[in-house]
Motif scaffolding. Structure first.
Motif, PDB file in Angstrom:
ATOM      1  N   ARG A  25      35.512  37.064  29.005  1.00 21.54           N
ATOM      2  CA  ARG A  25      36.541  38.053  28.666  1.00 21.54           C
ATOM      3  C   ARG A  25      37.070  38.773  29.891  1.00 21.54           C
ATOM      4  O   ARG A  25      38.073  39.475  29.813  1.00 21.54           O
ATOM      5  N   ASN A  26      36.381  38.575  30.977  1.00 20.80           N
ATOM      6  CA  ASN A  26      36.827  39.237  32.203  1.00 20.80           C
ATOM      7  C   ASN A  26      38.044  38.516  32.778  1.00 20.80           C
ATOM      8  O   ASN A  26      38.006  37.316  33.060  1.00 20.80           O
ATOM      9  N   ALA A  27      39.136  39.230  32.943  1.00 23.72           N
ATOM     10  CA  ALA A  27      40.387  38.613  33.381  1.00 23.72           C
ATOM     11  C   ALA A  27      40.225  37.945  34.732  1.00 23.72           C
ATOM     12  O   ALA A  27      40.793  36.873  34.978  1.00 23.72           O
ATOM     13  N   ILE A  28      39.417  38.543  35.606  1.00 22.41           N
ATOM     14  CA  ILE A  28      39.272  37.978  36.944  1.00 22.41           C
ATOM     15  C   ILE A  28      38.516  36.651  36.892  1.00 22.41           C
ATOM     16  O   ILE A  28      38.890  35.676  37.533  1.00 22.41           O
ATOM     17  N   ILE A  29      37.497  36.587  36.055  1.00 17.79           N
ATOM     18  CA  ILE A  29      36.749  35.337  35.919  1.00 17.79           C
ATOM     19  C   ILE A  29      37.651  34.246  35.354  1.00 17.79           C
ATOM     20  O   ILE A  29      37.632  33.099  35.796  1.00 17.79           O
ATOM     21  N   ILE A  30      38.440  34.646  34.355  1.00 19.26           N
ATOM     22  CA  ILE A  30      39.370  33.677  33.760  1.00 19.26           C
ATOM     23  C   ILE A  30      40.305  33.137  34.830  1.00 19.26           C
ATOM     24  O   ILE A  30      40.557  31.935  34.935  1.00 19.26           O
ATOM     25  N   ILE A  91      46.444  42.083  37.535  1.00 17.44           N
ATOM     26  CA  ILE A  91      45.131  42.525  37.046  1.00 17.44           C
ATOM     27  C   ILE A  91      44.831  43.946  37.546  1.00 17.44           C
ATOM     28  O   ILE A  91      44.327  44.797  36.789  1.00 17.44           O
ATOM     29  N   VAL A  92      45.189  44.189  38.790  1.00 18.78           N
ATOM     30  CA  VAL A  92      44.959  45.537  39.324  1.00 18.78           C
ATOM     31  C   VAL A  92      45.720  46.567  38.515  1.00 18.78           C
ATOM     32  O   VAL A  92      45.195  47.632  38.126  1.00 18.78           O
ATOM     33  N   MET A  93      46.977  46.218  38.208  1.00 18.90           N
ATOM     34  CA  MET A  93      47.782  47.166  37.436  1.00 18.90           C
ATOM     35  C   MET A  93      47.184  47.384  36.057  1.00 18.90           C
ATOM     36  O   MET A  93      47.122  48.495  35.541  1.00 18.90           O
ATOM     37  N   MET A  94      46.718  46.274  35.471  1.00 18.90           N
ATOM     38  CA  MET A  94      46.103  46.369  34.148  1.00 18.90           C
ATOM     39  C   MET A  94      44.865  47.278  34.204  1.00 18.90           C
ATOM     40  O   MET A  94      44.679  48.158  33.356  1.00 18.90           O
ATOM     41  N   PHE A 105      41.667  43.606  25.251  1.00 19.96           N
ATOM     42  CA  PHE A 105      42.572  44.744  25.111  1.00 19.96           C
ATOM     43  C   PHE A 105      44.026  44.319  25.156  1.00 19.96           C
ATOM     44  O   PHE A 105      44.908  45.065  24.785  1.00 19.96           O
ATOM     45  N   LEU A 106      44.218  43.106  25.651  1.00 21.88           N
ATOM     46  CA  LEU A 106      45.599  42.627  25.768  1.00 21.88           C
ATOM     47  C   LEU A 106      46.008  41.916  24.486  1.00 21.88           C
ATOM     48  O   LEU A 106      46.243  40.722  24.475  1.00 21.88           O
ATOM     49  N   ASN A 107      46.022  42.667  23.393  1.00 24.20           N
ATOM     50  CA  ASN A 107      46.391  42.000  22.135  1.00 24.20           C
ATOM     51  C   ASN A 107      47.781  42.418  21.664  1.00 24.20           C
ATOM     52  O   ASN A 107      48.082  42.388  20.510  1.00 24.20           O
ATOM     53  N   ARG A 108      48.588  42.779  22.616  1.00 25.28           N
ATOM     54  CA  ARG A 108      49.956  43.179  22.247  1.00 25.28           C
ATOM     55  C   ARG A 108      50.790  42.006  21.754  1.00 25.28           C
ATOM     56  O   ARG A 108      51.844  42.193  21.177  1.00 25.28           O
TER      57      ARG A 108
ATOM     58  N   LEU C 601      45.907  35.681   9.977  1.00 26.82           N
ATOM     59  CA  LEU C 601      44.770  36.152  10.756  1.00 26.82           C
ATOM     60  C   LEU C 601      44.631  35.365  12.055  1.00 26.82           C
ATOM     61  O   LEU C 601      44.037  35.842  13.018  1.00 26.82           O
ATOM     62  N   LEU C 602      45.141  34.138  12.054  1.00 22.47           N
ATOM     63  CA  LEU C 602      45.105  33.359  13.299  1.00 22.47           C
ATOM     64  C   LEU C 602      45.871  34.066  14.404  1.00 22.47           C
ATOM     65  O   LEU C 602      45.537  33.943  15.576  1.00 22.47           O
ATOM     66  N   GLN C 603      46.897  34.794  14.020  1.00 19.21           N
ATOM     67  CA  GLN C 603      47.721  35.481  15.015  1.00 19.21           C
ATOM     68  C   GLN C 603      47.030  36.782  15.397  1.00 19.21           C
ATOM     69  O   GLN C 603      47.467  37.869  15.041  1.00 19.21           O
ATOM     70  N   SER C 604      45.897  36.643  16.122  1.00 21.02           N
ATOM     71  CA  SER C 604      45.126  37.852  16.417  1.00 21.02           C
ATOM     72  C   SER C 604      45.745  38.630  17.568  1.00 21.02           C
ATOM     73  O   SER C 604      45.442  39.793  17.758  1.00 21.02           O
ATOM     74  N   GLY C 605      46.610  37.938  18.316  1.00 20.54           N
ATOM     75  CA  GLY C 605      47.124  38.598  19.508  1.00 20.54           C
ATOM     76  C   GLY C 605      46.198  38.429  20.688  1.00 20.54           C
ATOM     77  O   GLY C 605      46.531  38.822  21.796  1.00 20.54           O
ATOM     78  N   GLN C 606      44.997  37.861  20.463  1.00 21.04           N
ATOM     79  CA  GLN C 606      44.049  37.660  21.553  1.00 21.04           C
ATOM     80  C   GLN C 606      44.379  36.376  22.283  1.00 21.04           C
ATOM     81  O   GLN C 606      44.401  35.306  21.683  1.00 21.04           O
ATOM     82  N   VAL C 607      44.637  36.493  23.561  1.00 24.89           N
ATOM     83  CA  VAL C 607      45.009  35.312  24.342  1.00 24.89           C
ATOM     84  C   VAL C 607      43.909  34.266  24.243  1.00 24.89           C
ATOM     85  O   VAL C 607      44.182  33.072  24.131  1.00 24.89           O
TER      86      VAL C 607
END
Lengths: 111, 166, 630
Positions: A25-30, A91-94, A105-108, C601-607
């Motif tokens: 889940r860590n953006a940097i690792i990804i 990532i820094v900005m995030m 947290f990036l579920n926008r 529900l599939l559209q969780s927004g989680q990348v």
């Protein structure tokens, strides 16, 4: 070396990269895993370039076949370097905004 | 079993092991360090393939510049094992299974290709030398090369714009 | 321009243009302009038709190909016109009689509002256009377009006074009844395409292609075409729409009955005569149906009291005669009768229109009587029409009816006997109509009597022209026994029509039959004169009442077909529609919204989830690509 070995090595590295992207889940690792995947591809490109070069050498001793493959790798590195600068900046900005590098947290995207 | 084969297997094992360590290590700093090991192993492969230029560039750009950048960022954020976010177990399992499936499928698909007999040239061929690549780069690929400098410039501007405080 | 055949496209195009002008400009043009345009385009078509006819008479037939209307695989249906003896003759009838009816209408419809006047003429022009398309088409599909077109126009014109519900119902009835026949026609066309891959006449009616069809195909195709013809040409069992079509304005009835529409079925069968000659079974059926219709309609006509209804049943009866001729293989006789019938039936309808006009809209002959004093021209022309339809020499009806009776005799004397009886009934009811309407004392109101007047010139001139044609129209087909080479019409049509007679009648027999029918008809007329010269209103009893109510066929159809259909419709509406259909529709909707609420529900927004799915899909694609392909 048989080209198959390089193919399987690259696939393995690539798959490890994907598993990393999927499990962390860590953006940097990804981000690092993406670099790993890029390198797997680079390795395969170089291997193929040498394979073609070897085939061409059989008929022509002064051949330059295969150079483009290695130059491709060079350009991929160029792009990767540029990508890393921008990506890390994001990532820094995030981190500055939400004080975390957790991609959950990036579920926008839902909205 | 000659030295090339031994080196190949050794480097492969190192690369795979360190890559695995990258994704399993809880501490991001260790991950970065293991990734650097991976890159060195890959550079070793390049040298084995007599692609000296790429091997050097890989070490300098990737292992040197990029990974140091990563390290800086991680240290800047003061990330460590305790702050590392963890996915729930099922999702991790699903991810591992999906990636494993991909590996399996790709291997199964490619194992019977007719390239089986093809060899990649090791310890020979001079196309990977700086002289040859440079000649090609500054003749045939001179335009992309120049354009890549513009890419760098724009990436730099982008990084600055994104990174500066508003 | 040397060749009239180069401009044949103008013949249908002109009425179409007239339709567009009148239809679109009906609110802006004045009545006289509309009338001139409406009649003028038909007159122009008529002029070209004459030109074309003369060319054709000189042996110059032609098929004009414009473009491919339908082109699917091997099937090519061209938009082409076929100009030959048969179609040029029909062109003359349609445009000629049509033109007279247009002229007549300018006066008859003059009391309508301008807007509706324009609508009326637009419909009339469209009607002529459709009918021209029907007869000019070089294949069954073009014919079908025209076929549907006349169906539509008849609907529009029968329901012209659309504010009256019963008129709309009559229009619906005509449309729906026709639709039944049209379906059969359409199936026949499909069948032809399936078997031969073409519907063009010149390709269908050649020996090589006809040989490809086996006996069943021919029987089925001809029967289906015949069913189509029964719809359009008002034969049993689909005839009931025609009498109801009287709801339309009288000139429309004349147009439907004389020049267009009902002759379409005759035209189609005459056009397909080569096909029909190969199907003796169908021919028998046509003969019997035609004869039954003729007799049946004639009996109904005996007791009708509406002037237009009598004429309508008379048309049905005469059409029955034509089908009898077709069924006996005497195609020329049928076409001949179409022509003469067009003359005298148009004449009588327009005459009845003149009477109705004079009576201020009254149509019941029991309220008329003694009109001959006031409506001299109408009376004389009507009388001529009656004599013509009754078949007294040398009026036109005699020749054509005689040809039909002769062909019936050649096929079977029993048929002849019934046909002759029907012809006598025809004479009887026509003269009954004539005597009740025009002789005796006036039985209407004083107001009506005061109002009585001869119609204006635009109405009487067409009457006179048609009367002249009714007298001389028969001379184009004088039987061989009177004059060698007198059968000009048969000669003219011989390239397209091969008559298929089954026997030969000696000259002496022929003379005898003619004499017999003429004497009997004269006797019938005399009988009608004594019975109806001083007609008094009486209630019908017993069998007469059955006839007056048209054998209760409409009621029978209502009971047997319409009501059960209504019930079934009600059942479907209340039970099937609300429960089953709605249930399915709503169920589908609910299922979709349920599954989508789950899939959402599939559209969780989680990348990460997206990437997981992406990898899964990639695996799937690889699996499909590499393993299933082998």
């Amino acid at each position: 070396m048989p080209i198959n070995y390089y193919i399987f090595l690259s696939i393995a590295l690539f798959a490890i990269g994907i598993v990393g992207v999927l499990t962390r889940r860590n953006a940097i690792i990804i981000f690092m895993c993406i670099e790993l995947m890029l390198n797997a591809v680079n390795l395969l490109l170089v291997a193929f370039s040498k394979m073609h070069h070897m085939k061409a050498l059989a008929t022509d001793a002064a051949t330059t076949v295969g150079t483009d493959g290695q130059l491709f790798v060079f350009f991929i590195m160029v792009v990767a370097a540029a990508e890393v600068t921008v990506g890390l900046a994001i990532i820094v900005m995030m981190y500055r905004n939400i004080h975390s590098v957790d991609v959950n947290f990036l579920n926008r995207l839902k909205h | 079993m000659n030295i090339t084969t031994i080196l190949f297997w050794f480097l492969s094992v190192v690369a795979l092991f360190s890559a695995l360590m990258v994704i399993t290590n809880k501490n991001p700093v260790y991950s970065v360090l293991w990734l650097i090991v991976t890159f060195f192993a890959i550079s070793g492969h390049y040298i084995l393939l007599n692609a000296q230029f790429l091997a050097i560039v890989n070490v300098i750009v990737y292992a040197g510049a990029i990974m140091v950048l990563f390290l800086f960022v991680i240290m800047l954020m003061n990330l460590n094992k305790e702050t590392e976010p963890q996915k729930n177990r099922w999702l991790r399992m699903a991810g591992a299974i999906a990636g494993g499936c991909l590996l399996l499928v790709l291997v199964a698909a490619l194992k019977d290709t007719d390239m089986k007999q093809q060899l990649a040239m090791t310890n020979g061929g001079n196309i990977g030398l700086i002289k040859n690549l440079g000649k090609e780069l500054f003749t045939t690929y001179v335009v992309p090369f120049e354009i890549s400098s513009i890419l760098f410039l724009s990436a730099m501007v982008g990084a600055v714009v994104i990174g500066k405080k508003e | 321009m040397q060749n009239a055949l180069q401009i044949v496209y103008l013949i249908p195009l002109l009425p179409l243009i007239g339709f567009l002008i009148n239809g679109l400009g009906r609110k802006h043009l004045s009545k006289s302009v509309i009338g001139v345009i409406g009649s003028g385009v038909v007159l122009a078509s008529f002029a070209i038709s004459i030109w074309v006819f003369l060319q054709v008479k000189g042996g110059n037939t032609h098929e004009v190909h414009y473009f491919d209307f339908i082109s699917v695989g091997d099937l090519k249906i061209p938009f082409a016109f076929k100009i030959d003896q048969l179609s040029s003759l029909f062109l003359l009838i349609i445009t000629g009689v049509g033109f007279l009816i247009h002229v007549y209408s300018t006066s008859y419809m003059h009391e309508e509002k301008t807007e509706h006047f324009g609508r009326y003429f637009a419909y009339l022009n469209l009607f002529i256009f459709s009918m021209l398309l029907l007869v000019m088409g070089a294949n069954f599909v073009i014919m079908f377009i025209g076929w549907e077109g006349v169906g539509l126009c008849s609907y529009l014109l029968i329901g012209y006074w659309f504010k009256k519900t019963e008129y709309n119902k009559a229009a619906n009835k005509a449309f729906i009844m026709n639709r039944i026949g049209d379906l059969a026609f359409l199936i026949a066309i499909f069948w032809l395409i399936q078997k031969l891959g073409t519907v063009t006449y010149s390709e269908v009616f050649i020996a090589a292609n006809l040989a490809k069809l086996n006996a069943t195909d021919i029987s089925v195709i001809t029967l289906l075409l015949f069913v189509g013809a029964t719809g359009k040409s008002a034969q049993i069992p689909l005839y009931t729409w025609l009498p109801d079509a009287m709801a339309g304005p009288t000139p429309v009835s004349a147009l439907i009955h004389a020049a267009t529409m009902v002759t379409a079925g005759i035209y189609m069968i005459a056009r397909s005569n080569l096909l029909y000659s190969l199907a003796p079974f169908t021919m028998d059926i046509i003969a019997y149906v035609g004869l039954a219709t003729a007799l049946f309609a004639a009996t109904i006509a005996l007791k009708q009291n509406d002037i237009k209804k009598v004429l309508a049943y008379s048309t049905v009866s005469q059409l029955g005669f034509m089908f009898l001729a077709l069924g006996c293989g005497a195609y020329t006789a049928a076409v001949f009768h179409v022509m003469t019938h067009a003359f005298f039936k148009a004449l009588m309808f327009l005459g009845s229109g003149s009477v109705i006009h004079a009576m201020g809209g009254e149509q019941d002959i029991r309220n008329m009587g003694g009109l001959s004093k006031n409506l001299k021209i109408t009376f004389i022309t009507f009388l001529i029409g009656c004599i013509a339809i009754a078949g007294i020499p040398p009026f036109s009806g005699f020749f054509s009816k005689d040809a039909i009776l002769l062909s019936a005799f050649a096929k079977n004397p029993v048929l002849y006997g019934i046909a002759l009886f029907t012809a006598l009934l025809t004479a009887f009811y026509m003269f009954r109509l004539l005597f009740i309407t025009f002789t005796g004392k006036f039985r209407g109101t004083h107001e009506q009597q005061h109002h009585l007047h001869e119609s204006p010139a635009p109405m009487t001139i067409p009457l006179v022209i048609l009367a002249v044609l009714s007298i001389i129209g028969g001379f184009v087909g004088i039987p061989e026994v009177f004059m060698h080479g007198g059968d000009k019409l048969g000669e003219f049509l011989s390239p397209v029509i091969t008559n298929h007679s089954e026997g030969h009648v000696s000259h002496s027999t022929e003379y005898m039959l003619m004499g017999l029918s003429t004497v009997l008809v004269l006797g019938m007329i005399a009988f009608a004169w004594f019975k109806f010269k001083n007609y008094q209103r009486t209630e019908e009893k017993g069998f007469g009442k059955v006839l007056e109510n048209k054998w209760y066929v409409d009621e029978l159809y209502d009971k047997v077909i319409v009501n059960p259909l209504h019930k079934l419709g009600g059942f479907f509406n209340s039970i099937f529609e609300s429960k089953v259909v709605d249930g399915i529709v709503n169920g589908v909707g609910r299922a979709v919204s349920y599954t989508s609420s789950k899939f959402r529900l599939l559209q969780s927004g989680q990348v990460a989830n997206y990437i997981l799915l992406m990898v899964g899909s990639m695996v799937l694609i690889f699996v499909l690509q590499f393993f299933l392909k082998r």
